[in-house]
Design an enzyme around this catalytic site. Structure first.
Site, PDB file in Angstrom:
ATOM      1  N   GLY A 158      41.320  54.283  12.550  1.00  0.00           N
ATOM      2  CA  GLY A 158      41.041  55.687  12.788  1.00  0.00           C
ATOM      3  C   GLY A 158      42.155  56.252  13.634  1.00  0.00           C
ATOM      4  N   GLY A 161      44.020  56.834  16.488  1.00  0.00           N
ATOM      5  CA  GLY A 161      43.955  56.228  17.808  1.00  0.00           C
ATOM      6  C   GLY A 161      44.837  56.876  18.848  1.00  0.00           C
ATOM      7  N   ASP A 191      47.140  53.090  24.677  1.00  0.00           N
ATOM      8  CA  ASP A 191      47.083  54.168  25.672  1.00  0.00           C
ATOM      9  C   ASP A 191      47.099  55.549  25.027  1.00  0.00           C
ATOM     10  OD1 ASP A 191      49.718  54.495  24.883  1.00  0.00           O
ATOM     11  OD2 ASP A 191      50.602  53.845  26.782  1.00  0.00           O
ATOM     12  N   GLY A 192      47.240  55.605  23.707  1.00  0.00           N
ATOM     13  CA  GLY A 192      47.209  56.888  23.023  1.00  0.00           C
ATOM     14  C   GLY A 192      48.451  57.740  23.207  1.00  0.00           C
ATOM     15  N   ARG A 201      53.027  67.199  13.922  1.00  0.00           N
ATOM     16  CA  ARG A 201      53.634  67.197  12.593  1.00  0.00           C
ATOM     17  C   ARG A 201      52.909  68.192  11.691  1.00  0.00           C
ATOM     18  NH1 ARG A 201      50.798  62.075  11.785  1.00  0.00           N
ATOM     19  NH2 ARG A 201      52.658  60.927  12.369  1.00  0.00           N
ATOM     20  N   ASP A 242      46.583  52.790   5.146  1.00  0.00           N
ATOM     21  CA  ASP A 242      46.264  53.896   6.055  1.00  0.00           C
ATOM     22  C   ASP A 242      47.483  54.780   6.306  1.00  0.00           C
ATOM     23  OD1 ASP A 242      46.967  51.365   7.489  1.00  0.00           O
ATOM     24  OD2 ASP A 242      47.081  52.688   9.215  1.00  0.00           O
TER      25      ASP A 242
END
Length: 465
Positions: free
Chosen positions: A100, A102, A135-136, A189, A264
């Site tokens: 998903g 993240g 940590d994203g 983006r 993905d």
């Protein structure tokens, strides 16, 4: 969740900014509401006004730009809460149901000037429910690399997402694959959707046929202008096979290696996106890999068409929830001829010649590939020198290119060589080029090398036409 309409943009923009929130049609089983990270700083490093103009956002001043794309204040009349999309995927052929968004989310949707549904999605915007142990965040160097990849691919005629915005965020990040601590950024983006093959795999894994029908209908309606009907799943696969075969052909003609062609990372619109360990091959080496961790060469330069076909097969497997196998298999069998046609079109376009006939086009492309492979001549230099259909006398283009010269003789130029680009050096983007651009940014915050390279790339794109 709250998603009330907001005031529109100023009247002079209202005719061009066309907000959407179509993703909400799918329902809450397809995404999770999230909040962006609260960054210590927002320093604008890159804004793509050319891309912004395509969706009516180029008139935003820098303060508003940073508010929307650094602090993620909602744009008018579109999503008022960011959404982390749910999906699964095969990663290097191993199935992973724990995926998903993240370190990103879907921030906004809108129509572009051609009427296409576009997404503004993020990278490095903070942790979500799908971050696992990450940590994203995104490194500033990673954002710079994505700017370069998308600009070069766009110039080379590859269907690609576009880097819309990069804002430095003032955090020090630790990474195992580059010197740390390193600078951080959040990137936005602009993409023709973010629905992946892995989005369908998740529904098949959950045995959610009703959700699969909804997703098939959404993709056909918003990206292909069709209603689903009884054969919607088969028609969807047909579209995806056509688009991904075209993308594979474009990659090869561009000499591009994506590096991570997991399910993905394959968009069902056939648009390339999400650039991590990408490379441009310097010579026609089918075994060349972009990712240091791709030790078996699964996604090597010459294996990319096979990898993308394998991904399309996984979509067909997922769509068995709605369709019989025979028509799905029949569609998959069209991948190879569609790829062959796509690589010929892309190669002739890069050569700057007008296609003639099937036999001649096949012969020319086969001879170009063979000559590049056998000679080890630089890909970019060859296409630069041969643009317009005439190969100059040069020791690099000796006996190995005799067949190429012969095949080029009857071809008419698609575009002349009058553009100033053709009177200079080839436009390249090797790993050495990237490091040379990054070094002054890291050492003294000098962005002039990046600016110069982007100007060269855009001039290259104009010359290619």
């Amino acid at each position: 969740m709250p998603d009330a309409p907001q005031p529109s943009l100023s009247p002079e923009d209202s005719g061009r900014y066309r907000p959407e929130r179509s993703i909400l049609e799918l329902g809450s089983d397809f995404y999770d509401p999230v909040a962006a990270a609260d960054f210590p700083k927002t320093i604008l490093r890159y804004r793509n006004d050319r891309a912004a103009a395509s969706v009516g956002l180029e008139t935003l001043d820098d303060a508003a730009w940073m508010g929307h794309f650094g602090r993620f204040e909602p744009l008018p009349d579109t999503l008022q809460t960011p959404l982390a999309l749910r999906y699964h995927g095969h990663q290097f052929r191993s199935y992973n149901p724990d995926l998903g968004d993240g370190r990103g989310f879907l921030f906004a949707q809108m129509r572009d000037g051609a009427g296409r549904l576009m997404d503004l999605g993020t990278k490095g915007s903070g942790q979500t429910l799908w971050s696992r142990f990450g940590d994203g965040r995104l490194t500033l160097k990673g954002a710079v690399r994505e700017i370069l990849a998308t600009e070069m691919l766009e110039a080379l005629g590859v269907d690609t997402s576009r880097t819309f915005s990069v804002i430095e965020t003032g955090e020090a990040l630790t990474r195992g694959d580059e010197p740390s601590p390193t600078r951080s950024a959040v990137m936005v983006r602009l993409s023709h959707g973010h629905i992946r093959i892995g989005s369908f795999q998740r529904l098949a894994y959950l045995r959610d046929a009703e959700g699969m029908e909804r997703l098939v209908g959404y993709v056909l309606r918003h990206f292909y202008g069709e209603e689903a009907g009884a054969d919607g799943a088969v028609r969807l696969l047909d579209h995806v096979v056509a688009r991904t075969a075209r993308l594979a052909g474009q990659y090869m003609a561009a000499g591009f290696v994506h590096g991570v062609l997991n399910t993905d990372n394959i968009n069902v619109t056939g648009e390339s996106f999400d650039y991590g360990p990408w490379r441009f091959a310097q010579t026609w080496d089918p075994a060349f890999t972009a990712a240091y961790f791709d030790q078996t060469g699964l996604y090597a330069f010459g294996r990319q068409p096979e990898a993308i076909y394998w991904d399309a097969m996984q979509l067909a497997v997922a769509l068995r929830a709605l369709a019989d196998s025979e028509p799905l298999i029949a569609v998959l069998e069209e991948f190879a001829p569609r790829y062959q046609q796509a690589v010929r079109q892309a190669m002739l376009w890069r050569l700057g010649v007008t296609p003639r006939d099937d036999v001649g086009d096949r012969t020319l492309v086969a001879r170009v590939e063979q000559a590049l492979r056998e000679s080890g001549a630089p890909i970019d230099a060859f296409f630069h020198d041969a643009f317009g259909g005439r190969l100059p006398d040069d020791p690099r283009y000796g006996d190995a290119f005799a067949g190429v010269r012969e095949s080029l003789l009857p071809y008419a130029p698609r575009k002349d060589r009058n553009h100033p680009h053709w009177h200079g050096a080839p436009c390249t983007l090797s790993i050495e080029d990237v490091e040379a651009i990054w070094a002054p940014i890291a050492d003294r915050d000098d962005w002039s090398a990046l600016d110069a390279k982007l100007a060269q790339i855009r001039s290259f794109g104009q010359a290619l036409g």
